[in-house]
Design a protein around this motif. Structure first.
Motif, PDB file in Angstrom:
ATOM      1  N   THR A  28      38.954  76.360  56.702  1.00 58.48           N
ATOM      2  CA  THR A  28      40.183  76.816  57.361  1.00 58.48           C
ATOM      3  C   THR A  28      40.167  76.435  58.835  1.00 58.48           C
ATOM      4  O   THR A  28      39.198  76.690  59.539  1.00 58.48           O
ATOM      5  CB  THR A  28      40.334  78.343  57.217  1.00 58.48           C
ATOM      6  OG1 THR A  28      40.382  78.669  55.827  1.00 58.48           O
ATOM      7  CG2 THR A  28      41.588  78.837  57.890  1.00 58.48           C
ATOM      8  N   THR A  29      41.263  75.855  59.298  1.00 60.43           N
ATOM      9  CA  THR A  29      41.372  75.456  60.704  1.00 60.43           C
ATOM     10  C   THR A  29      42.307  76.403  61.453  1.00 60.43           C
ATOM     11  O   THR A  29      43.140  77.094  60.847  1.00 60.43           O
ATOM     12  CB  THR A  29      41.924  74.024  60.830  1.00 60.43           C
ATOM     13  OG1 THR A  29      43.282  74.021  60.354  1.00 60.43           O
ATOM     14  CG2 THR A  29      41.085  73.019  60.046  1.00 60.43           C
ATOM     15  N   LYS A  51      38.210  81.311  65.657  1.00 54.29           N
ATOM     16  CA  LYS A  51      38.659  81.863  64.379  1.00 54.29           C
ATOM     17  C   LYS A  51      37.753  82.957  63.830  1.00 54.29           C
ATOM     18  O   LYS A  51      38.209  83.830  63.113  1.00 54.29           O
ATOM     19  CB  LYS A  51      38.855  80.754  63.336  1.00 54.29           C
ATOM     20  CG  LYS A  51      37.592  80.087  62.852  1.00 54.29           C
ATOM     21  CD  LYS A  51      37.907  79.025  61.800  1.00 54.29           C
ATOM     22  CE  LYS A  51      36.621  78.391  61.295  1.00 54.29           C
ATOM     23  NZ  LYS A  51      36.878  77.438  60.225  1.00 54.29           N
TER      24      LYS A  51
END
Length: 192
Positions: A28-29, A51
């Motif tokens: 996930t970016t 994140k």
């Protein structure tokens, strides 16, 4: 994307948890999270440095609530009654969103060593904050440390039970956490 749309922080957390659940933390970016949340990257970085901080988004608030509850406990309260006051204050701030996201957050943490490390640091930080607050009330270091450890363990146990429970129920987290603290109090008394 609306620049000042309310609820951006919460939308970012929900989007991140959804994406971490769907495709894993590593895959996930930040760009994917911001797109899903409907905000810009600059909005993301206004709320979070990276994140991994998304999954501990409320740590500062939780720490503040725990220590405020401890500081405001009655002067005659025992160490565990004082901890209970902090736990109750913090628990009362948790609502349906916390309950809904908890199983997915646990799954994301369980699947990623980096998040497990961050979660462990969160526990250490919360325990240290509680210990400092108890020492400020005049408790000896060892008593404050033990009471804080029991408090954090009770919070984790109560939160896990609450978040796994009936989602339609109106029961509050504080009841679960305080019951867990009572169980730990009895268990520690049996240690001899």
């Amino acid at each position: 994307m609306s620049r000042w749309e309310p609820g951006a922080r919460e939308r970012l957390v929900v989007a991140a948890v959804d994406l971490f659940t769907e495709q894993g933390y590593d895959a996930t970016t930040v760009a994917q999270i911001t797109e899903r949340a409907g905000v810009t990257k600059s909005t993301f970085f206004r709320h979070f440095p990276d994140k991994r901080e998304l999954l501990v988004a409320g740590q500062e608030t939780l720490s503040r609530l725990l220590t405020e509850g401890i500081a405001e406990a009655p002067v005659a309260a025992t160490p565990l009654e004082t901890v209970a006051a902090g736990l109750e204050r913090a628990s009362n701030a948790m609502g349906p969103m916390n309950r809904e996201l908890a199983p997915r957050v646990r799954a994301a943490i369980a699947a990623c060593t980096e998040l497990q490390e961050r979660d462990a640091l969160k526990t250490v930080s919360l325990t240290a904050a509680m210990t400092t607050a108890l020492i400020a009330r005049g408790l000896p270091d060892a008593t404050a440390a033990l009471a804080s450890e029991l408090g954090i363990l009770a919070f984790k146990r109560g939160f896990a039970e609450w978040s796994e429970g009936d989602r339609d129920g109106q029961d509050e987290l504080a009841g679960y956490v305080l019951a867990a603290l009572d169980e730990l109090r009895v268990a520690s008394a049996s240690l001899g």
